[in-house]
Design a protein around this motif. Structure first.
Motif, PDB file in Angstrom:
ATOM      1  N   SER A  42       0.812  -1.212   0.000  1.00 30.87           N
ATOM      2  CA  SER A  42       0.000   0.000   0.000  1.00 30.87           C
ATOM      3  C   SER A  42       0.853   1.273   0.000  1.00 30.87           C
ATOM      4  O   SER A  42       1.760   1.430   0.818  1.00 30.87           O
ATOM      5  CB  SER A  42      -0.911   0.005   1.226  1.00 30.87           C
ATOM      6  OG  SER A  42      -1.679   1.175   1.287  1.00 30.87           O
ATOM      7  N   GLY A 238      -1.727  -9.835   5.305  1.00 27.43           N
ATOM      8  CA  GLY A 238      -2.602  -8.887   4.625  1.00 27.43           C
ATOM      9  C   GLY A 238      -2.449  -8.862   3.121  1.00 27.43           C
ATOM     10  O   GLY A 238      -2.691  -7.838   2.490  1.00 27.43           O
ATOM     11  N   ARG A 239      -2.105 -10.001   2.520  1.00 28.96           N
ATOM     12  CA  ARG A 239      -1.856 -10.063   1.083  1.00 28.96           C
ATOM     13  C   ARG A 239      -2.702 -11.147   0.406  1.00 28.96           C
ATOM     14  O   ARG A 239      -2.267 -11.782  -0.540  1.00 28.96           O
ATOM     15  CB  ARG A 239      -0.367 -10.315   0.836  1.00 28.96           C
ATOM     16  CG  ARG A 239       0.525  -9.115   1.180  1.00 28.96           C
ATOM     17  CD  ARG A 239       1.983  -9.512   1.215  1.00 28.96           C
ATOM     18  NE  ARG A 239       2.896  -8.381   1.238  1.00 28.96           N
ATOM     19  CZ  ARG A 239       3.269  -7.718   2.331  1.00 28.96           C
ATOM     20  NH1 ARG A 239       2.763  -8.076   3.514  1.00 28.96           N
ATOM     21  NH2 ARG A 239       4.116  -6.700   2.253  1.00 28.96           N
ATOM     22  N   ASP A 241      -6.153 -10.643  -0.791  1.00 25.68           N
ATOM     23  CA  ASP A 241      -7.421 -10.061  -1.204  1.00 25.68           C
ATOM     24  C   ASP A 241      -8.089 -10.974  -2.223  1.00 25.68           C
ATOM     25  O   ASP A 241      -7.532 -11.988  -2.654  1.00 25.68           O
ATOM     26  CB  ASP A 241      -7.231  -8.647  -1.750  1.00 25.68           C
ATOM     27  CG  ASP A 241      -6.328  -8.589  -2.978  1.00 25.68           C
ATOM     28  OD1 ASP A 241      -6.195  -9.606  -3.681  1.00 25.68           O
ATOM     29  OD2 ASP A 241      -5.762  -7.519  -3.242  1.00 25.68           O
ATOM     30  N   ALA A 242      -9.310 -10.622  -2.616  1.00 33.77           N
ATOM     31  CA  ALA A 242     -10.098 -11.494  -3.483  1.00 33.77           C
ATOM     32  C   ALA A 242      -9.409 -11.775  -4.812  1.00 33.77           C
ATOM     33  O   ALA A 242      -9.544 -12.867  -5.377  1.00 33.77           O
ATOM     34  CB  ALA A 242     -11.474 -10.884  -3.721  1.00 33.77           C
ATOM     35  N   ASP A 243      -8.663 -10.791  -5.320  1.00 33.41           N
ATOM     36  CA  ASP A 243      -7.998 -10.960  -6.612  1.00 33.41           C
ATOM     37  C   ASP A 243      -6.766 -11.849  -6.537  1.00 33.41           C
ATOM     38  O   ASP A 243      -6.228 -12.253  -7.566  1.00 33.41           O
ATOM     39  CB  ASP A 243      -7.599  -9.598  -7.183  1.00 33.41           C
ATOM     40  CG  ASP A 243      -8.804  -8.765  -7.587  1.00 33.41           C
ATOM     41  OD1 ASP A 243      -9.861  -9.362  -7.880  1.00 33.41           O
ATOM     42  OD2 ASP A 243      -8.693  -7.523  -7.600  1.00 33.41           O
ATOM     43  N   HIS A 244      -6.284 -12.123  -5.320  1.00 35.95           N
ATOM     44  CA  HIS A 244      -5.063 -12.911  -5.161  1.00 35.95           C
ATOM     45  C   HIS A 244      -5.276 -14.143  -4.285  1.00 35.95           C
ATOM     46  O   HIS A 244      -4.331 -14.663  -3.690  1.00 35.95           O
ATOM     47  CB  HIS A 244      -3.947 -12.032  -4.577  1.00 35.95           C
ATOM     48  CG  HIS A 244      -3.548 -10.902  -5.460  1.00 35.95           C
ATOM     49  ND1 HIS A 244      -4.098  -9.645  -5.350  1.00 35.95           N
ATOM     50  CD2 HIS A 244      -2.669 -10.838  -6.495  1.00 35.95           C
ATOM     51  CE1 HIS A 244      -3.568  -8.847  -6.257  1.00 35.95           C
ATOM     52  NE2 HIS A 244      -2.708  -9.550  -6.967  1.00 35.95           N
ATOM     53  N   THR A 245      -6.525 -14.603  -4.195  1.00 35.63           N
ATOM     54  CA  THR A 245      -6.843 -15.802  -3.431  1.00 35.63           C
ATOM     55  C   THR A 245      -6.928 -16.992  -4.379  1.00 35.63           C
ATOM     56  O   THR A 245      -7.681 -16.943  -5.357  1.00 35.63           O
ATOM     57  CB  THR A 245      -8.179 -15.638  -2.686  1.00 35.63           C
ATOM     58  OG1 THR A 245      -8.073 -14.540  -1.766  1.00 35.63           O
ATOM     59  CG2 THR A 245      -8.524 -16.899  -1.908  1.00 35.63           C
ATOM     60  N   TRP A 257     -15.193 -14.238   4.139  1.00 33.04           N
ATOM     61  CA  TRP A 257     -13.836 -13.890   3.702  1.00 33.04           C
ATOM     62  C   TRP A 257     -13.507 -12.442   4.034  1.00 33.04           C
ATOM     63  O   TRP A 257     -12.400 -12.134   4.484  1.00 33.04           O
ATOM     64  CB  TRP A 257     -13.697 -14.117   2.197  1.00 33.04           C
ATOM     65  CG  TRP A 257     -13.314 -15.499   1.783  1.00 33.04           C
ATOM     66  CD1 TRP A 257     -14.088 -16.414   1.132  1.00 33.04           C
ATOM     67  CD2 TRP A 257     -12.038 -16.143   1.996  1.00 33.04           C
ATOM     68  NE1 TRP A 257     -13.389 -17.575   0.916  1.00 33.04           N
ATOM     69  CE2 TRP A 257     -12.126 -17.439   1.435  1.00 33.04           C
ATOM     70  CE3 TRP A 257     -10.849 -15.740   2.596  1.00 33.04           C
ATOM     71  CZ2 TRP A 257     -11.068 -18.340   1.457  1.00 33.04           C
ATOM     72  CZ3 TRP A 257      -9.785 -16.640   2.627  1.00 33.04           C
ATOM     73  CH2 TRP A 257      -9.894 -17.913   2.073  1.00 33.04           C
ATOM     74  N   GLN A 258     -14.426 -11.543   3.785  1.00 35.94           N
ATOM     75  CA  GLN A 258     -14.171 -10.122   4.015  1.00 35.94           C
ATOM     76  C   GLN A 258     -13.810  -9.857   5.471  1.00 35.94           C
ATOM     77  O   GLN A 258     -12.898  -9.084   5.775  1.00 35.94           O
ATOM     78  CB  GLN A 258     -15.394  -9.295   3.613  1.00 35.94           C
ATOM     79  CG  GLN A 258     -15.202  -7.792   3.774  1.00 35.94           C
ATOM     80  CD  GLN A 258     -16.431  -7.014   3.329  1.00 35.94           C
ATOM     81  OE1 GLN A 258     -17.440  -7.584   2.902  1.00 35.94           O
ATOM     82  NE2 GLN A 258     -16.365  -5.693   3.418  1.00 35.94           N
ATOM     83  N   ARG A 261     -10.297 -11.434   6.274  1.00 38.30           N
ATOM     84  CA  ARG A 261      -9.213 -10.585   5.767  1.00 38.30           C
ATOM     85  C   ARG A 261      -9.040  -9.332   6.606  1.00 38.30           C
ATOM     86  O   ARG A 261      -7.923  -8.872   6.847  1.00 38.30           O
ATOM     87  CB  ARG A 261      -9.494 -10.218   4.318  1.00 38.30           C
ATOM     88  CG  ARG A 261      -9.423 -11.399   3.336  1.00 38.30           C
ATOM     89  CD  ARG A 261      -9.760 -10.955   1.935  1.00 38.30           C
ATOM     90  NE  ARG A 261      -9.667 -12.054   0.970  1.00 38.30           N
ATOM     91  CZ  ARG A 261     -10.692 -12.508   0.250  1.00 38.30           C
ATOM     92  NH1 ARG A 261     -11.895 -11.941   0.365  1.00 38.30           N
ATOM     93  NH2 ARG A 261     -10.516 -13.516  -0.597  1.00 38.30           N
TER      94      ARG A 261
END
Length: 267
Positions: A42, A238-239, A241-245, A257-258, A261
Protein backbone atom coordinates in the motif's frame (compact mmCIF):
# COMPACT_ATOMS: atom_id res chain seq x y z
CA UNK A 1 -0.36 -27.52 14.38
CA UNK A 2 2.32 -29.86 13.17
CA UNK A 3 5.35 -27.72 13.79
CA UNK A 4 8.34 -27.91 11.51
CA UNK A 5 11.70 -28.08 13.20
CA UNK A 6 13.19 -24.62 12.88
CA UNK A 7 15.30 -24.76 9.78
CA UNK A 8 19.05 -24.53 10.06
CA UNK A 9 21.10 -21.72 8.62
CA UNK A 10 22.14 -23.71 5.55
CA UNK A 11 18.62 -24.21 4.24
CA UNK A 12 17.48 -20.67 5.04
CA UNK A 13 20.51 -19.16 3.29
CA UNK A 14 19.85 -21.36 0.27
CA UNK A 15 16.25 -20.08 0.18
CA UNK A 16 17.53 -16.51 0.42
CA UNK A 17 19.67 -17.07 -2.65
CA UNK A 18 16.75 -18.53 -4.61
CA UNK A 19 14.43 -15.69 -3.60
CA UNK A 20 16.90 -12.95 -4.42
CA UNK A 21 17.84 -14.43 -7.78
CA UNK A 22 14.17 -14.74 -8.72
CA UNK A 23 13.35 -11.12 -7.90
CA UNK A 24 16.58 -9.84 -9.42
CA UNK A 25 15.60 -11.38 -12.75
CA UNK A 26 12.51 -9.16 -12.75
CA UNK A 27 14.27 -6.04 -11.52
CA UNK A 28 16.90 -6.11 -14.25
CA UNK A 29 14.11 -5.73 -16.83
CA UNK A 30 12.39 -2.74 -15.19
CA UNK A 31 12.50 0.62 -16.96
CA UNK A 32 11.61 3.99 -15.40
CA UNK A 33 7.90 3.50 -16.08
CA UNK A 34 7.82 0.10 -14.40
CA UNK A 35 9.74 1.35 -11.37
CA UNK A 36 7.24 4.20 -10.96
CA UNK A 37 4.30 1.81 -11.16
CA UNK A 38 2.31 0.65 -8.12
CA UNK A 39 3.27 -2.37 -6.06
CA UNK A 40 1.03 -4.54 -3.92
CA UNK A 41 2.45 -2.77 -0.86
CA UNK A 42 0.00 0.00 0.00
CA UNK A 43 1.19 3.48 -1.06
CA UNK A 44 4.57 2.21 -2.33
CA UNK A 45 5.67 2.17 -5.94
CA UNK A 46 7.99 -0.57 -7.19
CA UNK A 47 11.10 1.54 -6.67
CA UNK A 48 10.17 2.24 -3.06
CA UNK A 49 9.80 -1.48 -2.35
CA UNK A 50 13.24 -2.07 -3.87
CA UNK A 51 14.66 0.83 -1.86
CA UNK A 52 13.23 -0.69 1.32
CA UNK A 53 14.79 -4.05 0.51
CA UNK A 54 18.06 -2.47 -0.58
CA UNK A 55 18.52 -0.24 2.45
CA UNK A 56 17.57 -3.14 4.70
CA UNK A 57 20.17 -5.33 3.01
CA UNK A 58 22.84 -2.67 3.46
CA UNK A 59 22.00 -2.29 7.16
CA UNK A 60 21.93 -6.05 7.75
CA UNK A 61 25.22 -6.52 5.89
CA UNK A 62 26.80 -3.95 8.20
CA UNK A 63 25.23 -5.56 11.27
CA UNK A 64 26.56 -9.03 10.42
CA UNK A 65 30.01 -7.67 9.61
CA UNK A 66 30.10 -5.86 12.96
CA UNK A 67 29.28 -9.16 14.70
CA UNK A 68 32.06 -10.89 12.78
CA UNK A 69 34.53 -8.13 13.67
CA UNK A 70 33.23 -7.81 17.26
CA UNK A 71 32.60 -4.10 16.77
CA UNK A 72 29.81 -1.71 17.70
CA UNK A 73 27.59 0.10 15.21
CA UNK A 74 27.68 3.85 14.72
CA UNK A 75 24.70 5.36 16.52
CA UNK A 76 23.37 7.09 13.39
CA UNK A 77 24.37 4.52 10.78
CA UNK A 78 20.83 3.44 9.92
CA UNK A 79 19.56 7.01 9.65
CA UNK A 80 22.35 7.88 7.22
CA UNK A 81 21.57 4.84 5.08
CA UNK A 82 17.84 5.61 4.93
CA UNK A 83 18.47 9.26 4.06
CA UNK A 84 20.78 8.32 1.19
CA UNK A 85 18.34 5.80 -0.23
CA UNK A 86 15.40 8.19 0.12
CA UNK A 87 17.25 10.82 -1.93
CA UNK A 88 18.21 8.38 -4.71
CA UNK A 89 16.51 8.15 -8.07
CA UNK A 90 14.33 5.17 -8.92
CA UNK A 91 17.01 3.68 -11.17
CA UNK A 92 19.59 4.16 -8.40
CA UNK A 93 17.27 2.42 -5.96
CA UNK A 94 16.82 -0.53 -8.33
CA UNK A 95 20.56 -0.78 -8.95
CA UNK A 96 21.25 -0.49 -5.23
CA UNK A 97 18.77 -3.25 -4.48
CA UNK A 98 20.70 -5.57 -6.80
CA UNK A 99 24.09 -4.56 -5.38
CA UNK A 100 23.29 -4.76 -1.68
CA UNK A 101 21.13 -7.86 -1.77
CA UNK A 102 23.89 -9.62 -3.68
CA UNK A 103 26.39 -8.48 -1.02
CA UNK A 104 24.16 -9.62 1.83
CA UNK A 105 23.39 -12.99 0.28
CA UNK A 106 27.05 -13.56 -0.52
CA UNK A 107 28.00 -12.64 3.05
CA UNK A 108 25.54 -15.18 4.44
CA UNK A 109 26.91 -17.79 2.04
CA UNK A 110 30.50 -17.04 3.07
CA UNK A 111 29.90 -17.94 6.72
CA UNK A 112 31.59 -21.21 7.63
CA UNK A 113 30.00 -24.01 9.63
CA UNK A 114 31.20 -22.74 13.00
CA UNK A 115 29.97 -19.20 12.32
CA UNK A 116 26.58 -20.44 11.10
CA UNK A 117 26.21 -22.37 14.34
CA UNK A 118 27.78 -20.09 16.93
CA UNK A 119 27.84 -16.49 15.68
CA UNK A 120 25.41 -14.22 17.51
CA UNK A 121 24.17 -11.03 15.85
CA UNK A 122 22.68 -8.06 17.68
CA UNK A 123 19.85 -6.68 15.53
CA UNK A 124 19.04 -4.01 18.06
CA UNK A 125 15.35 -4.82 18.42
CA UNK A 126 15.37 -8.39 19.78
CA UNK A 127 15.77 -9.18 23.50
CA UNK A 128 19.17 -10.78 22.83
CA UNK A 129 21.62 -11.34 19.97
CA UNK A 130 20.27 -13.95 17.53
CA UNK A 131 21.89 -16.86 15.74
CA UNK A 132 22.51 -16.85 12.01
CA UNK A 133 19.49 -19.03 11.20
CA UNK A 134 17.15 -16.62 12.98
CA UNK A 135 18.64 -13.54 11.32
CA UNK A 136 18.55 -15.17 7.89
CA UNK A 137 14.95 -16.27 8.47
CA UNK A 138 13.88 -12.73 9.36
CA UNK A 139 15.53 -11.46 6.19
CA UNK A 140 13.89 -14.22 4.17
CA UNK A 141 10.50 -13.14 5.46
CA UNK A 142 11.09 -9.53 4.42
CA UNK A 143 12.39 -10.50 1.00
CA UNK A 144 9.64 -13.04 0.32
CA UNK A 145 6.69 -10.78 1.05
CA UNK A 146 8.09 -7.77 -0.77
CA UNK A 147 9.15 -9.90 -3.72
CA UNK A 148 5.51 -10.91 -3.99
CA UNK A 149 4.52 -7.23 -3.75
CA UNK A 150 6.56 -6.61 -6.89
CA UNK A 151 5.79 -9.76 -8.88
CA UNK A 152 2.06 -9.95 -8.21
CA UNK A 153 1.33 -6.73 -10.10
CA UNK A 154 2.12 -8.39 -13.41
CA UNK A 155 0.94 -11.84 -12.31
CA UNK A 156 -2.15 -12.00 -10.04
CA UNK A 157 -1.51 -15.74 -9.59
CA UNK A 158 1.97 -15.10 -8.16
CA UNK A 159 2.84 -17.01 -5.00
CA UNK A 160 5.48 -16.72 -2.32
CA UNK A 161 8.69 -18.54 -3.20
CA UNK A 162 8.18 -22.21 -2.45
CA UNK A 163 11.64 -22.59 -0.92
CA UNK A 164 10.81 -19.89 1.62
CA UNK A 165 7.41 -21.11 2.79
CA UNK A 166 8.48 -23.87 5.25
CA UNK A 167 10.91 -21.47 6.92
CA UNK A 168 8.26 -18.79 7.45
CA UNK A 169 5.45 -20.85 8.95
CA UNK A 170 6.82 -20.80 12.49
CA UNK A 171 7.47 -17.06 12.60
CA UNK A 172 4.51 -15.71 10.63
CA UNK A 173 2.18 -15.70 13.66
CA UNK A 174 4.75 -15.06 16.37
CA UNK A 175 3.24 -11.66 17.20
CA UNK A 176 -0.51 -11.95 16.65
CA UNK A 177 -1.18 -9.05 18.99
CA UNK A 178 0.61 -6.75 16.57
CA UNK A 179 -0.55 -8.10 13.22
CA UNK A 180 -4.25 -8.70 13.97
CA UNK A 181 -7.15 -6.28 14.44
CA UNK A 182 -9.83 -8.02 16.53
CA UNK A 183 -12.02 -4.90 16.36
CA UNK A 184 -12.49 -5.60 12.66
CA UNK A 185 -14.39 -8.77 13.56
CA UNK A 186 -17.25 -6.49 14.64
CA UNK A 187 -18.01 -8.65 17.64
CA UNK A 188 -18.08 -11.94 15.76
CA UNK A 189 -16.22 -14.89 17.29
CA UNK A 190 -15.44 -18.28 15.80
CA UNK A 191 -12.91 -21.10 15.94
CA UNK A 192 -11.74 -22.38 12.58
CA UNK A 193 -9.77 -25.50 11.79
CA UNK A 194 -7.02 -24.37 9.42
CA UNK A 195 -5.60 -27.03 7.11
CA UNK A 196 -2.76 -26.07 4.78
CA UNK A 197 -1.08 -27.89 1.94
CA UNK A 198 2.54 -27.72 0.69
CA UNK A 199 3.45 -28.29 3.47
CA UNK A 200 0.53 -29.89 5.29
CA UNK A 201 -0.33 -28.44 8.69
CA UNK A 202 -3.47 -28.38 10.80
CA UNK A 203 -4.30 -26.12 13.73
CA UNK A 204 -7.05 -24.02 15.31
CA UNK A 205 -7.50 -20.32 14.56
CA UNK A 206 -9.52 -18.62 17.28
CA UNK A 207 -11.07 -15.41 16.02
CA UNK A 208 -11.86 -13.37 19.10
CA UNK A 209 -10.21 -10.62 21.13
CA UNK A 210 -7.38 -11.47 21.15
CA UNK A 211 -6.95 -13.57 18.02
CA UNK A 212 -4.98 -16.70 18.88
CA UNK A 213 -3.71 -19.97 17.43
CA UNK A 214 -3.88 -23.37 19.10
CA UNK A 215 -1.57 -26.05 17.67
CA UNK A 216 -4.23 -28.66 18.45
CA UNK A 217 -7.34 -28.48 16.22
CA UNK A 218 -10.61 -27.88 18.06
CA UNK A 219 -12.88 -30.89 18.61
CA UNK A 220 -15.95 -28.91 17.58
CA UNK A 221 -14.84 -25.98 15.39
CA UNK A 222 -17.29 -23.46 14.01
CA UNK A 223 -15.88 -23.77 10.51
CA UNK A 224 -12.80 -24.49 8.46
CA UNK A 225 -10.21 -22.76 6.33
CA UNK A 226 -8.33 -24.80 3.75
CA UNK A 227 -5.64 -23.28 1.57
CA UNK A 228 -2.02 -23.65 0.43
CA UNK A 229 0.50 -22.77 3.13
CA UNK A 230 1.84 -19.87 1.07
CA UNK A 231 -1.69 -18.42 0.87
CA UNK A 232 -2.05 -18.75 4.67
CA UNK A 233 1.17 -16.78 5.02
CA UNK A 234 -0.16 -14.10 2.69
CA UNK A 235 -3.45 -13.94 4.61
CA UNK A 236 -1.59 -13.35 7.86
CA UNK A 237 0.44 -10.60 6.16
CA UNK A 238 -2.60 -8.89 4.62
CA UNK A 239 -1.86 -10.06 1.08
CA UNK A 240 -4.80 -12.34 0.32
CA UNK A 241 -7.42 -10.06 -1.20
CA UNK A 242 -10.10 -11.49 -3.48
CA UNK A 243 -8.00 -10.96 -6.61
CA UNK A 244 -5.06 -12.91 -5.16
CA UNK A 245 -6.84 -15.80 -3.43
CA UNK A 246 -6.22 -19.21 -5.05
CA UNK A 247 -9.30 -21.03 -6.35
CA UNK A 248 -8.36 -23.97 -4.14
CA UNK A 249 -8.93 -21.96 -0.96
CA UNK A 250 -12.10 -22.77 0.97
CA UNK A 251 -13.81 -21.15 3.95
CA UNK A 252 -16.81 -22.55 5.83
CA UNK A 253 -18.62 -21.38 8.94
CA UNK A 254 -19.97 -18.07 10.20
CA UNK A 255 -16.99 -15.88 9.25
CA UNK A 256 -16.99 -14.38 5.74
CA UNK A 257 -13.84 -13.89 3.70
CA UNK A 258 -14.17 -10.12 4.02
CA UNK A 259 -14.25 -10.33 7.82
CA UNK A 260 -11.37 -12.81 7.96
CA UNK A 261 -9.21 -10.59 5.77
CA UNK A 262 -10.07 -7.56 7.88
CA UNK A 263 -8.77 -9.32 10.98
CA UNK A 264 -5.39 -9.52 9.25
CA UNK A 265 -5.04 -6.05 7.66
CA UNK A 266 -1.34 -6.37 6.83
CA UNK A 267 1.91 -4.71 7.80
Amino acid sequence: MRRHTLSNADTVIAALRTGFDRLAEFVRKFDDEALAGPSAASEWDIATVLSHLGSGAEIMTNTIQLALDDKTAESDFNQKVWARWDSSSRQEQAAGFLTWNQKLTTLFESLDGDQRENLRIDLGYLPAPADVATVARLRLSELSYHSWDVRSIADPAATLDGDAVPHLLDIATSNLGWITRPANLNGQEATLTVATTNPATEFALRLADPVSIDPIPAEQPDGSLTLPAEAWLRLVAGRLDADHTPVSAGLTGPIAWQTLRAAFPGY
